[in-house]
Write an enzyme that holds these catalytic residues in place. Structure first.
Site, short mmCIF file in Angstrom:
data_model
loop_
_atom_site.label_atom_id
_atom_site.label_comp_id
_atom_site.label_asym_id
_atom_site.label_seq_id
_atom_site.Cartn_x
_atom_site.Cartn_y
_atom_site.Cartn_z
N HIS A 1 0.74 -1.44 0.01
CA HIS A 1 0.23 0.26 -0.01
C HIS A 1 0.88 1.20 0.06
O HIS A 1 0.47 2.41 0.64
CB HIS A 1 -1.10 0.24 1.23
CG HIS A 1 -1.94 -1.05 1.19
ND1 HIS A 1 -3.18 -1.03 0.65
CD2 HIS A 1 -1.79 -2.26 1.66
CE1 HIS A 1 -3.78 -1.97 0.74
NE2 HIS A 1 -3.13 -2.84 1.56
N ASN B 1 -10.32 -2.76 2.67
CA ASN B 1 -10.10 -2.76 1.09
C ASN B 1 -11.37 -2.50 0.38
O ASN B 1 -12.17 -2.70 0.97
CB ASN B 1 -9.52 -4.08 0.67
CG ASN B 1 -7.92 -4.24 1.01
OD1 ASN B 1 -7.45 -3.21 1.48
ND2 ASN B 1 -7.45 -5.53 1.07
N HIS C 1 -3.57 1.07 12.26
CA HIS C 1 -3.46 -0.48 13.10
C HIS C 1 -4.77 -0.88 13.44
O HIS C 1 -5.51 -0.21 13.93
CB HIS C 1 -2.73 0.06 14.38
CG HIS C 1 -2.46 -1.19 15.10
ND1 HIS C 1 -2.35 -2.44 14.74
CD2 HIS C 1 -2.33 -1.30 16.59
CE1 HIS C 1 -2.32 -3.53 15.53
NE2 HIS C 1 -2.14 -2.70 16.98
N TYR D 1 0.91 -4.29 11.95
CA TYR D 1 0.91 -2.97 11.83
C TYR D 1 1.69 -2.11 12.79
O TYR D 1 2.19 -1.19 12.28
CB TYR D 1 -0.60 -2.53 11.83
CG TYR D 1 -1.23 -2.89 10.60
CD1 TYR D 1 -1.62 -2.01 9.63
CD2 TYR D 1 -1.72 -4.29 10.40
CE1 TYR D 1 -2.40 -2.55 8.70
CE2 TYR D 1 -2.46 -4.66 9.29
CZ TYR D 1 -2.72 -3.76 8.36
OH TYR D 1 -3.18 -4.30 7.16
FE1 HDE Z 1 -2.53 -4.71 5.57
N1 HDE Z 1 -0.75 -4.02 5.86
N2 HDE Z 1 -2.11 -6.55 6.09
N3 HDE Z 1 -4.28 -5.63 4.77
N4 HDE Z 1 -3.11 -3.07 5.08
C1 HDE Z 1 -0.29 -2.90 6.01
O1 HDE Z 1 0.91 -1.65 7.52
C2 HDE Z 1 -0.98 -6.91 6.61
C3 HDE Z 1 -4.52 -6.96 5.05
C4 HDE Z 1 -4.58 -2.71 4.46
O2 HDE Z 1 -3.13 3.37 4.13
C5 HDE Z 1 0.99 -2.63 6.35
O3 HDE Z 1 1.24 0.54 7.96
C6 HDE Z 1 -0.84 -8.18 7.01
C7 HDE Z 1 -6.15 -7.05 4.72
C8 HDE Z 1 -4.57 -1.21 4.16
O4 HDE Z 1 -1.52 3.12 5.65
C9 HDE Z 1 1.23 -3.58 7.05
C10 HDE Z 1 -2.08 -8.76 6.34
C11 HDE Z 1 -6.67 -5.67 4.65
C12 HDE Z 1 -3.19 -0.82 4.29
C13 HDE Z 1 0.11 -4.71 6.56
C14 HDE Z 1 -2.68 -7.81 5.73
C15 HDE Z 1 -5.45 -4.91 4.75
C16 HDE Z 1 -2.57 -1.98 4.87
C17 HDE Z 1 1.93 -2.01 5.20
C18 HDE Z 1 -2.23 -10.20 6.31
C19 HDE Z 1 -7.98 -5.37 4.19
C20 HDE Z 1 -2.54 0.68 3.97
C21 HDE Z 1 2.07 -0.50 5.87
C22 HDE Z 1 -2.62 -10.76 7.51
C23 HDE Z 1 -8.92 -5.58 5.50
C24 HDE Z 1 -2.85 1.51 5.25
C25 HDE Z 1 1.30 -0.36 7.24
C26 HDE Z 1 -2.49 2.81 4.99
C27 HDE Z 1 -1.03 -2.10 5.24
C28 HDE Z 1 0.14 -5.89 7.04
C29 HDE Z 1 -3.84 -8.02 5.14
C30 HDE Z 1 -5.71 -3.40 4.55
C31 HDE Z 1 2.52 -4.33 6.56
C32 HDE Z 1 0.22 -9.13 7.90
C33 HDE Z 1 -6.85 -8.49 4.68
C34 HDE Z 1 -5.81 -0.50 3.62
O5 HDE Z 1 1.47 -3.75 8.40
#
Ligand code: HDE
Length: 753
Positions: A131, A203, A395, A418
């Site tokens: 993202h 999402n 987070h 997060y």
């Molecule tokens: Fe994320 N995801 N994610 N994700 N995600 C990140 O956090 C993660 C998942 C989502 O505009 C990271 O600050 C794991 C689902 C958005 O700043 C990180 C898993 C959904 C954003 C991270 C998921 C999301 C992130 C990268 C699997 C929808 C952007 C930078 C378990 C419900 C937030 C950050 C923004 C961002 C981890 C799966 C949505 C690495 C481990 C499912 C919208 O922490």
């Protein structure tokens, strides 16, 4: 001292600038940089910083520990009229290094040079690991009160208004990648509630590729550019992605959504948002329900066509960002309703046979309607991209009392990830103290020190229990709105690395999605799979993914196989008997067209009478008219926003032809390749290209007066969605009516049912 009365001085400067530029060229469509038109000559009379643009917001002015400061937001940036060092000493010269004589060498003692260069050297922080590419906006959330029955969360009580910051994003691309790539979009909302911040990190697709967080690095490594050549950027059309999802079939549902029109949204404003996981809501008495969160856009769910998305990637890679900011600046504030699907919190955690802990499954809205609980309005753009959009840190564990997590194994891993990622990205553990992340609730934690500590903590006892600080801070009881972890019973079970058997169904909902699509949407899905797999080098990967499609639907599989020139495999699992969910289709309803772009082609030599009126009417309808003419400047006193050379059909949602301009002097293939289609037409060939493209992207086209001749020469007169009439006003009325359906879908009959 002049800088002591900055507002007066600023006002003077702005007025002088506006006077110099004159009315005619003052931009009246959104997007102009700066809050005042610049004067021709470099301004030299010292004065304070210009005010921000009207539509720009900024984080609330709070202390690092959440207290209101009362400091107006305007005072947050730099102040004073004079250039200074980071420590506030005024500087006389910032253009020349301090040298031993004019020809050097440069002296090590030049502390201003070192400060300037050193700070610059460290301006970049690591981009988000996923993202990375995003755009944010400020707004408010107003609760309807309809959730009061199921949650004690204060911000969901009737009429409560909560400030929010939303960041939209793509997943795979780097920070500078194009907005319109085929990908999932992030829709992350920070609610600054007075009971602590709530982050709904959602999402635009309601399911995910994996059922367990431990596989997140795998799916992301597969989707990111190949590690050797670092290509392709920001897309899934490559071998490693399809290698993974074809082997790892639980990804097939999410992949189908990506291949549908949902993967290429028209705008952030026309996206749904989904919390994906099931959450738990808790009322005052401790009773719980399970819920899924949905954001429903006021403007409906709309997408680009694939060709548009590709062209825009080159012509305007910032398309979605620009669209969001321009809409807010134009006053067409994007709106969404937040809704919840509510399920009983039973020990099985299932609903209608669907496992609510499986993030690869939806609950069709026809089975559990989405109940609106409040409205989000985005009404301010960020003042500083880095400070706000880049530094915002979401987070899933930022939860207020009344909203709790479930055991969804994907959600559980996110609860760890997060915070962990921000430690690297934002350089330490104090990222909640960055202005955009500061809570709007009293903070009294016992976290201390660390890099970039902004709070000046008093007291001597950051531990509990203590008597030296009078026992403060005290644990809050139920009556004091404490967050209480729901005491969910955990069944006795062995410690295993395993998933429940219900997680093994990888195809039934993919089939449900496919069967819920209208014929034209199915055509787009076939096209997308054929394109993406066609970009893979290895046949084994294409064959393997075709096998997955064979398990979804025979027509889909066959059509993609034909496109790839490969044999059609037989299914290896029986087809599930599914009930289509009409709510999943984007086609067949009507929506407001606020903030849409209407291109108006004018002929400087022709009749401009209706143009003034039509332009006013487009503005009045909440849309933005962009004049397209042979040259820049003005035509009949109206500012020209695009020329035949600079404009392209993909920037407009509808095209109006107010004239039939003859080929302009620059309609030369040698200067503008778009003029290559000249032939013997009497109309500028770039205008014909504009109409042809708008037509094949199923956009509404309108013409009056001489404009009808353009339609004749483009060969589209009388076809669906092409409107002609005696006056501009008459044509616009019909064009607006047709735009409500987003596109002229009937222009293209589908081959699949
Ligand atoms: Fe994320 N995801 N994610 N994700 N995600 C990140 O956090 C993660 C998942 C989502 O505009 C990271 O600050 C794991 C689902 C958005 O700043 C990180 C898993 C959904 C954003 C991270 C998921 C999301 C992130 C990268 C699997 C929808 C952007 C930078 C378990 C419900 C937030 C950050 C923004 C961002 C981890 C799966 C949505 C690495 C481990 C499912 C919208 O922490």
């Amino acid at each position: 001292m002049e800088s002591s009365k900055p507002t007066q001085i600023v006002k003077g400067v702005v007025e002088a600038a506006v006077e110099k530029v004159g009315d005619a060229l003052t931009p009246d469509v959104p997007g102009a940089p700066g809050s005042a038109p610049p004067p021709l000559k470099e301004p030299t009379t010292p004065h304070g910083p210009l005010p921000p643009k009207d539509e720009q917001g900024a984080p609330d002015t709070r202390t690092p520990t959440g207290a209101e400061t009362g400091v107006p937001k305007i005072a947050k940036g730099q102040q004073g009229a004079y250039l200074t060092t980071a420590n506030g000493a005024r500087l006389r010269d910032t253009d020349h290094s301090l040298k031993a004589g004019p020809r050097g060498p440069v002296l090590l003692q030049d502390h201003h040079l070192r400060e300037k260069i050193t700070h610059f050297d460290h301006e970049r922080i690591p981009e988000r690991v996923v993202h990375a590419r995003g755009a944010g906006a400020h707004g408010t959330f107003v609760a309807y009160g309809t959730a009061e029955e199921v949650t004690r969360a204060g911000f969901l009580k009737k009429g409560r208004e909560t400030p929010v910051f939303v960041r939209f994003s793509t997943v795979l691309g780097s920070r500078g990648s194009a907005d319109t790539v085929r990908d999932t979009r992030g829709f992350a909302t920070k609610f600054y509630t007075d009971e602590g911040t709530f982050d709904l990190v959602a999402n635009n697709i309601p399911v995910f590729f994996i059922q367990d967080a431990i596989k997140f690095p795998d799916v992301i490594h597969a989707g990111k550019p190949h590690p050797d050549r670092e290509i392709p950027q920001a897309q899934s059309a490559h071998d490693t992605f399809w290698d993974f999802v074809s082997l790892h079939t639980e990804a097939q549902h999410h992949t189908m959504w990506n291949m549908s029109d949902r993967g290429i949204p028209r705008s952030y404003r026309t996206m749904e948002g989904f919390g994906v996981h099931t959450f738990r809501m808790v009322d005052e008495a401790g009773a719980t329900v399970l819920v899924k969160f949905h954001w429903k856009p006021k403007l409906g769910v709309h997408s680009l066509t694939w060709e548009e998305a590709q062209l825009i990637g080159g012509i305007d890679p910032d398309y979605h960002r620009r669209d969001l900011y321009d809409a807010i600046e134009a006053g067409a504030f994007p709106e969404w309703e937040l809704g919840i699907q509510v399920f009983p919190d039973t020990p099985e955690e299932t609903f209608a046979g669907i496992d609510l802990l499986d993030p690869t499954k939806i609950v069709p809205e026809e089975l559990a309607p989405v109940q609106p609980i409040g409205k989000l309005t985005l009404n301010k753009t960020p003042r500083n991209f880095f400070a706000e959009t880049e530094q915002v840190a979401f987070h899933v564990g930022h939860l207020p009392p009344g909203i709790d997590v479930t055991n969804d194994p994907l959600l559980q891993g996110r609860l760890f990830s997060y915070v962990d990622t921000q430690l690297t990205r934002l350089g330490g553990p104090n990222f909640t103290q960055i202005p955009i992340n500061r809570p709007h609730a009293d903070v009294n934690d016992m976290l201390r020190d660390g890099f970039h500590q902004h709070a000046v903590h008093a007291g001597v006892a950051p531990y509990r229990p203590n008597s030296l600080d009078g026992g403060n801070p005290f644990p809050a009881g139920d009556r004091e709105h404490a967050f209480v972890d729901t005491p969910v019973t955990v069944a006795e079970a062995p410690k295993v690395r395993a998933a429940p058997a219900s997680f093994d169904d990888h195809y039934s909902q993919v089939r449900l999605f496919w069967q819920s699509m209208s014929p034209v949407e199915k055509e787009h899905i076939i096209r997308a799979y054929t394109f993406e797999l066609g970009k893979c080098y290895h046949q084994a990967i294409k064959d393997r993914q075709l096998q997955c499609l064979a398990n979804v639907d025979p027509v889909l599989c066959e059509q993609v196989a034909i496109g790839l020139g490969l044999p059609v495999p037989q299914p290896t699992v029986p087809f599930a008997d599914v009930q289509p969910s009409p709510a999943l289709s984007q086609v067949g309803r009507e929506w407001p067209a606020d903030g849409r772009m209407v291109g108006i082609v004018v002929d400087a030599q022709g009749d401009m009478n209706d143009v003034h009126e039509v332009r006013r009417a487009v503005f009045a309808a909440g849309m933005v008219p962009l004049l397209i003419a042979a040259h820049g400047g003005t035509v009949d006193g109206l500012p020209v926003q695009r020329t035949f050379a600079t404009g392209r059909s993909v920037e407009f949602d509808a095209v109006l032809l107010a004239g039939a301009p003859a080929p302009a002097p620059d309609a030369l293939p040698a200067r503008d390749a778009k003029a290559g289609a000249a032939g013997s037409s009497t109309v500028d060939p770039r205008v014909l290209l504009l109409v042809e493209e708008a037509w094949r992207h199923a956009k509404v086209i309108g013409a009056w007066g001489a404009g009808a001749e353009v339609l004749n020469q483009a060969g589209v007169t009388g076809t669906p969605g092409v409107v002609t009439g005696g006056s501009g006003a008459e044509v616009l009325t019909e064009v607006q009516r047709l735009m409500a359906a987003h596109r002229v879908w009937e222009r293209f009959p589908a081959s699949v049912a």
